[in-house]
Design a protein around this motif. Structure first.
Motif, PDB file in Angstrom:
ATOM      1  N   GLU A 103       0.829  -1.201   0.000  1.00 11.52           N
ATOM      2  CA  GLU A 103       0.000   0.000   0.000  1.00 11.52           C
ATOM      3  C   GLU A 103       0.866   1.256   0.000  1.00 11.52           C
ATOM      4  O   GLU A 103       2.030   1.229   0.415  1.00 11.52           O
ATOM      5  CB  GLU A 103      -0.919   0.009   1.227  1.00 11.52           C
ATOM      6  CG  GLU A 103      -0.189   0.296   2.541  1.00 11.52           C
ATOM      7  CD  GLU A 103      -0.656  -0.578   3.682  1.00 11.52           C
ATOM      8  OE1 GLU A 103      -1.532  -0.139   4.437  1.00 11.52           O
ATOM      9  OE2 GLU A 103      -0.143  -1.698   3.798  1.00 11.52           O
ATOM     10  N   SER A 104       0.294   2.336  -0.452  1.00  9.22           N
ATOM     11  CA  SER A 104       0.966   3.640  -0.408  1.00  9.22           C
ATOM     12  C   SER A 104       0.799   4.241   0.989  1.00  9.22           C
ATOM     13  O   SER A 104      -0.124   3.880   1.732  1.00  9.22           O
ATOM     14  CB  SER A 104       0.363   4.583  -1.441  1.00  9.22           C
ATOM     15  OG  SER A 104       0.501   4.053  -2.737  1.00  9.22           O
ATOM     16  N   GLU A 105       1.690   5.156   1.336  1.00 11.54           N
ATOM     17  CA  GLU A 105       1.603   5.811   2.627  1.00 11.54           C
ATOM     18  C   GLU A 105       0.304   6.607   2.723  1.00 11.54           C
ATOM     19  O   GLU A 105       0.059   7.495   1.911  1.00 11.54           O
ATOM     20  CB  GLU A 105       2.798   6.741   2.841  1.00 11.54           C
ATOM     21  CG  GLU A 105       2.792   7.434   4.183  1.00 11.54           C
ATOM     22  CD  GLU A 105       4.015   8.330   4.387  1.00 11.54           C
ATOM     23  OE1 GLU A 105       4.079   9.019   5.417  1.00 11.54           O
ATOM     24  OE2 GLU A 105       4.904   8.336   3.502  1.00 11.54           O
ATOM     25  N   PRO A 106      -0.560   6.308   3.703  1.00 16.90           N
ATOM     26  CA  PRO A 106      -1.835   7.023   3.813  1.00 16.90           C
ATOM     27  C   PRO A 106      -1.672   8.368   4.504  1.00 16.90           C
ATOM     28  O   PRO A 106      -0.650   8.640   5.142  1.00 16.90           O
ATOM     29  CB  PRO A 106      -2.688   6.075   4.660  1.00 16.90           C
ATOM     30  CG  PRO A 106      -1.695   5.387   5.536  1.00 16.90           C
ATOM     31  CD  PRO A 106      -0.434   5.238   4.705  1.00 16.90           C
ATOM     32  N   THR A 107      -2.695   9.196   4.407  1.00 16.40           N
ATOM     33  CA  THR A 107      -2.646  10.529   5.019  1.00 16.40           C
ATOM     34  C   THR A 107      -2.625  10.452   6.541  1.00 16.40           C
ATOM     35  O   THR A 107      -2.189  11.408   7.198  1.00 16.40           O
ATOM     36  CB  THR A 107      -3.851  11.369   4.572  1.00 16.40           C
ATOM     37  OG1 THR A 107      -5.066  10.671   4.904  1.00 16.40           O
ATOM     38  CG2 THR A 107      -3.810  11.620   3.066  1.00 16.40           C
ATOM     39  N   ASP A 132       1.993   8.923  10.613  1.00 19.66           N
ATOM     40  CA  ASP A 132       2.732   9.835  11.482  1.00 19.66           C
ATOM     41  C   ASP A 132       4.212   9.553  11.299  1.00 19.66           C
ATOM     42  O   ASP A 132       4.720   8.516  11.739  1.00 19.66           O
ATOM     43  CB  ASP A 132       2.301   9.606  12.935  1.00 19.66           C
ATOM     44  CG  ASP A 132       2.984  10.545  13.922  1.00 19.66           C
ATOM     45  OD1 ASP A 132       3.992  11.174  13.554  1.00 19.66           O
ATOM     46  OD2 ASP A 132       2.522  10.631  15.072  1.00 19.66           O
ATOM     47  N   ASP A 133       4.925  10.456  10.624  1.00 20.09           N
ATOM     48  CA  ASP A 133       6.355  10.282  10.365  1.00 20.09           C
ATOM     49  C   ASP A 133       6.635   8.942   9.698  1.00 20.09           C
ATOM     50  O   ASP A 133       7.586   8.233  10.038  1.00 20.09           O
ATOM     51  CB  ASP A 133       7.147  10.408  11.661  1.00 20.09           C
ATOM     52  CG  ASP A 133       8.640  10.643  11.416  1.00 20.09           C
ATOM     53  OD1 ASP A 133       8.988  11.127  10.318  1.00 20.09           O
ATOM     54  OD2 ASP A 133       9.445  10.332  12.315  1.00 20.09           O
ATOM     55  N   LEU A 189      -1.045   2.235  11.038  1.00 19.65           N
ATOM     56  CA  LEU A 189      -1.611   0.922  11.314  1.00 19.65           C
ATOM     57  C   LEU A 189      -2.536   0.511  10.181  1.00 19.65           C
ATOM     58  O   LEU A 189      -3.311   1.334   9.681  1.00 19.65           O
ATOM     59  CB  LEU A 189      -2.402   0.933  12.628  1.00 19.65           C
ATOM     60  CG  LEU A 189      -1.607   1.195  13.908  1.00 19.65           C
ATOM     61  CD1 LEU A 189      -2.549   1.471  15.076  1.00 19.65           C
ATOM     62  CD2 LEU A 189      -0.704   0.013  14.231  1.00 19.65           C
ATOM     63  N   THR A 190      -2.460  -0.752   9.776  1.00 16.21           N
ATOM     64  CA  THR A 190      -3.330  -1.296   8.738  1.00 16.21           C
ATOM     65  C   THR A 190      -4.048  -2.527   9.260  1.00 16.21           C
ATOM     66  O   THR A 190      -3.432  -3.385   9.898  1.00 16.21           O
ATOM     67  CB  THR A 190      -2.515  -1.684   7.487  1.00 16.21           C
ATOM     68  OG1 THR A 190      -2.002  -0.503   6.875  1.00 16.21           O
ATOM     69  CG2 THR A 190      -3.381  -2.427   6.466  1.00 16.21           C
ATOM     70  N   GLU A 205      -8.298  -1.190   6.163  1.00 17.29           N
ATOM     71  CA  GLU A 205      -8.469   0.165   6.675  1.00 17.29           C
ATOM     72  C   GLU A 205      -7.188   0.616   7.382  1.00 17.29           C
ATOM     73  O   GLU A 205      -6.475  -0.195   7.983  1.00 17.29           O
ATOM     74  CB  GLU A 205      -9.648   0.205   7.648  1.00 17.29           C
ATOM     75  CG  GLU A 205     -10.007   1.595   8.149  1.00 17.29           C
ATOM     76  CD  GLU A 205     -10.393   2.527   7.014  1.00 17.29           C
ATOM     77  OE1 GLU A 205      -9.649   3.515   6.802  1.00 17.29           O
ATOM     78  OE2 GLU A 205     -11.403   2.254   6.339  1.00 17.29           O
ATOM     79  N   THR A 206      -6.871   1.893   7.285  1.00 15.46           N
ATOM     80  CA  THR A 206      -5.653   2.423   7.893  1.00 15.46           C
ATOM     81  C   THR A 206      -5.994   3.406   9.008  1.00 15.46           C
ATOM     82  O   THR A 206      -7.034   4.079   8.968  1.00 15.46           O
ATOM     83  CB  THR A 206      -4.755   3.109   6.854  1.00 15.46           C
ATOM     84  OG1 THR A 206      -5.484   4.164   6.222  1.00 15.46           O
ATOM     85  CG2 THR A 206      -4.296   2.110   5.806  1.00 15.46           C
ATOM     86  N   PHE A 207      -5.079   3.501   9.987  1.00 21.34           N
ATOM     87  CA  PHE A 207      -5.311   4.350  11.155  1.00 21.34           C
ATOM     88  C   PHE A 207      -4.018   5.046  11.553  1.00 21.34           C
ATOM     89  O   PHE A 207      -2.919   4.513  11.348  1.00 21.34           O
ATOM     90  CB  PHE A 207      -5.803   3.506  12.338  1.00 21.34           C
ATOM     91  CG  PHE A 207      -7.063   2.746  12.069  1.00 21.34           C
ATOM     92  CD1 PHE A 207      -8.305   3.341  12.218  1.00 21.34           C
ATOM     93  CD2 PHE A 207      -7.000   1.427  11.640  1.00 21.34           C
ATOM     94  CE1 PHE A 207      -9.472   2.626  11.964  1.00 21.34           C
ATOM     95  CE2 PHE A 207      -8.151   0.704  11.379  1.00 21.34           C
ATOM     96  CZ  PHE A 207      -9.394   1.311  11.541  1.00 21.34           C
ATOM     97  N   ALA A 208      -4.177   6.228  12.147  1.00 22.98           N
ATOM     98  CA  ALA A 208      -3.031   6.915  12.731  1.00 22.98           C
ATOM     99  C   ALA A 208      -2.500   6.075  13.886  1.00 22.98           C
ATOM    100  O   ALA A 208      -3.280   5.473  14.640  1.00 22.98           O
ATOM    101  CB  ALA A 208      -3.431   8.300  13.218  1.00 22.98           C
ATOM    102  N   PRO A 209      -1.180   6.027  14.072  1.00 23.46           N
ATOM    103  CA  PRO A 209      -0.619   5.081  15.042  1.00 23.46           C
ATOM    104  C   PRO A 209      -0.737   5.485  16.499  1.00 23.46           C
ATOM    105  O   PRO A 209      -0.849   4.623  17.369  1.00 23.46           O
ATOM    106  CB  PRO A 209       0.847   4.982  14.614  1.00 23.46           C
ATOM    107  CG  PRO A 209       1.138   6.307  13.984  1.00 23.46           C
ATOM    108  CD  PRO A 209      -0.133   6.703  13.296  1.00 23.46           C
ATOM    109  N   PHE A 210      -0.720   6.803  16.781  1.00 19.45           N
ATOM    110  CA  PHE A 210      -0.583   7.222  18.175  1.00 19.45           C
ATOM    111  C   PHE A 210      -1.633   8.226  18.632  1.00 19.45           C
ATOM    112  O   PHE A 210      -1.586   8.674  19.769  1.00 19.45           O
ATOM    113  CB  PHE A 210       0.803   7.843  18.405  1.00 19.45           C
ATOM    114  CG  PHE A 210       1.934   7.033  17.847  1.00 19.45           C
ATOM    115  CD1 PHE A 210       2.133   5.728  18.266  1.00 19.45           C
ATOM    116  CD2 PHE A 210       2.796   7.570  16.898  1.00 19.45           C
ATOM    117  CE1 PHE A 210       3.164   4.972  17.745  1.00 19.45           C
ATOM    118  CE2 PHE A 210       3.836   6.824  16.370  1.00 19.45           C
ATOM    119  CZ  PHE A 210       4.014   5.515  16.795  1.00 19.45           C
ATOM    120  N   GLU A 211      -2.607   8.565  17.802  1.00 21.96           N
ATOM    121  CA  GLU A 211      -3.571   9.591  18.199  1.00 21.96           C
ATOM    122  C   GLU A 211      -4.620   9.050  19.167  1.00 21.96           C
ATOM    123  O   GLU A 211      -5.282   9.811  19.877  1.00 21.96           O
ATOM    124  CB  GLU A 211      -4.267  10.191  16.977  1.00 21.96           C
ATOM    125  CG  GLU A 211      -5.232   9.248  16.284  1.00 21.96           C
ATOM    126  CD  GLU A 211      -5.991   9.918  15.147  1.00 21.96           C
ATOM    127  OE1 GLU A 211      -5.593  11.044  14.774  1.00 21.96           O
ATOM    128  OE2 GLU A 211      -6.963   9.323  14.636  1.00 21.96           O
TER     129      GLU A 211
END
Length: 426
Positions: free
Chosen positions: A9-13, A16-17, A21-22, A28-34
């Motif tokens: 997969e491409s880097e999603p919006t 974070d740096d 998470l996928t 589905e993708t998620f921000a790792p630390f929010e």
């Protein structure tokens, strides 16, 4: 391979740096630390940590060899979410030669990766150095786990190092004394549950879902990031010593976290171009015969693992009937051309004694890997020309009662030198 295990997969919006998470089930993708998250918000599937840039050997130190930089988990920070974690330190464990077992089993090369040489005596330290660092990143102050013993010891130590409250749930009467003592001394609050490990994990997951604690069982995807460094160390060290990569890695299976972590390690190395497809070792899982849901799934060709409600084995660290990482581990075994096998408690004890005779002291669950190797060689599943690494996961002193039972009995003698000599002569 599942489409969502392919690392394409491409880097999603939400990254974070360069980290995100996928979900391995729906993608589905998620921000790792929010936010605190263990599984997918949409389908409850398992999550994997993903990276925009995957490192090769040269990124771990000048020359890309084990001698080119410091030993340990954070030598591989280029493959981890942070540059450093809450560390004791951990990793850099030995890859032993065991020539007598090698000759007896009849393989080309046999090495033993002894994870019992980590700070708290098991591989769990690798996951905790990353997991506790993530807990600080997301701002939680209470850590929790269900455990057959090793996880609780590691979490208690790393939680103490990080200045955080630690809660561990153990199946009453089912955890080796050495492991309970570790968790207690490191200051964990220990709750003994009237149930098995899987019941403990159900409760901890419920506590985590209510926001009462940060779960650090291997359901947590960041735990497996630390554990994948076992694979990096095996590959680097074996290649440095032997000039090639091992054909097969044989390992005990409880919750299947290490199987999943090693598979991720090899996928990332392949994607980075660090190894070729033919270099990927066959992942071979070993369970105790009365605690073998993964073996059942492999032998029957099932896509899912059936939960075993009643499990029993003297190898307490793998007395688990519902391995939560099976959706990651089953593809790992199959895609690498590996297999899974169940062994008796008697075979585990025999393997524990054999390792001890080579000077390698391990708890029973660790010895399952050597017991499994022996059985698969006898069945012709493993060939004589293979280079094999057996993973041993915990130190002998984790379960001193089992070690005492497996060893020889003390011999009483009189308080006299001549009497001692006479006794020895007999």
């Amino acid at each position: 391979m599942s489409a969502h295990l392919a690392l394409d997969e491409s880097e999603p919006t939400v990254a974070d740096d360069g980290v995100w998470l996928t979900c391995i089930e729906c993608g589905e993708t998620f921000a790792p630390f929010e936010a605190v998250r263990y599984t997918c918000d949409d389908c409850d599937g398992l999550l994997e940590v993903r990276y925009a840039d995957l490192p090769s050997w040269e990124d771990f130190g000048a020359g890309g060899s084990p001698e080119s930089g410091p030993y340990g988990v954070w030598r591989y920070s280029a493959a981890l979410p942070f540059e450093e974690g809450v560390s004791l330190p951990e990793g850099g464990t030995p890859l032993h030669y065991v020539p007598r077992i090698e000759e007896e089993v009849g393989v080309n090369t046999l090495r033993v990766k002894h994870e019992g040489m980590n700070p708290t005596g098991s591989f769990k330290d690798r996951g905790m150095t990353v997991g506790v660092r993530v807990a600080k990143e997301v701002g939680v102050d209470r850590l929790a786990c269900a455990s057959t013993g090793n996880t609780s010891a590691a979490l208690a130590a790393y939680g103490a190092r990080g200045g955080m409250e630690t809660l561990v749930l153990l199946p009453a009467g089912k955890v080796a004394a050495g492991k309970v003592a570790q968790a207690s001394l490191h200051g964990a609050r220990i709750l003994e549950v009237d149930g098995n490990f899987d019941s403990c994990l159900d409760i901890v997951q419920d506590l985590a879902s209510r926001g009462e604690a940060y779960l650090l069982n291997s359901l947590n995807p960041f735990r497996l990031e630390g554990q994948k460094t076992i694979g990096l160390e095996i590959m680097e060290r074996f290649h440095a010593d032997e000039g090639r990569y091992p054909d097969r890695i044989v390992l005990p299976v409880g919750n299947a976290g290490n199987t999943a972590a090693l598979y991720k390690c090899f996928r990332e190395l392949r994607k980075a171009g660090a190894i070729d497809e033919d270099d990927v070792p066959k992942l071979t899982g070993v369970q105790a015969e009365h605690s073998a849901p993964m073996v059942e799934a492999i032998e029957e060709g099932n896509d899912e693992v059936r939960r075993w409600e009643d499990v029993e084995t003297r190898a307490t660290a793998i007395r688990i009937g519902n391995p939560v990482n099976a959706p990651k581990a089953l593809p790992g075994i199959r895609e690498t051309g590996g297999t899974a096998v169940a062994v008796s408690d008697e075979a585990i004890t025999a393997a524990q004694r054999s390792l001890a005779e080579e000077g390698v002291g391990v708890e029973p669950a660790s010895a399952a890997s050597v017991a499994g190797l022996r059985k698969l060689r006898d069945e012709g599943e493993i060939d004589a020309d293979e280079d094999v690494v057996c993973l041993t996961t915990g130190h002998l002193l984790k379960d001193p009662d089992a070690a005492y039972e497996a060893g020889g009995d003390p011999e009483p003698v009189p308080n006299d030198t001549e009497a001692v000599l006479d006794h020895l002569a007999e």
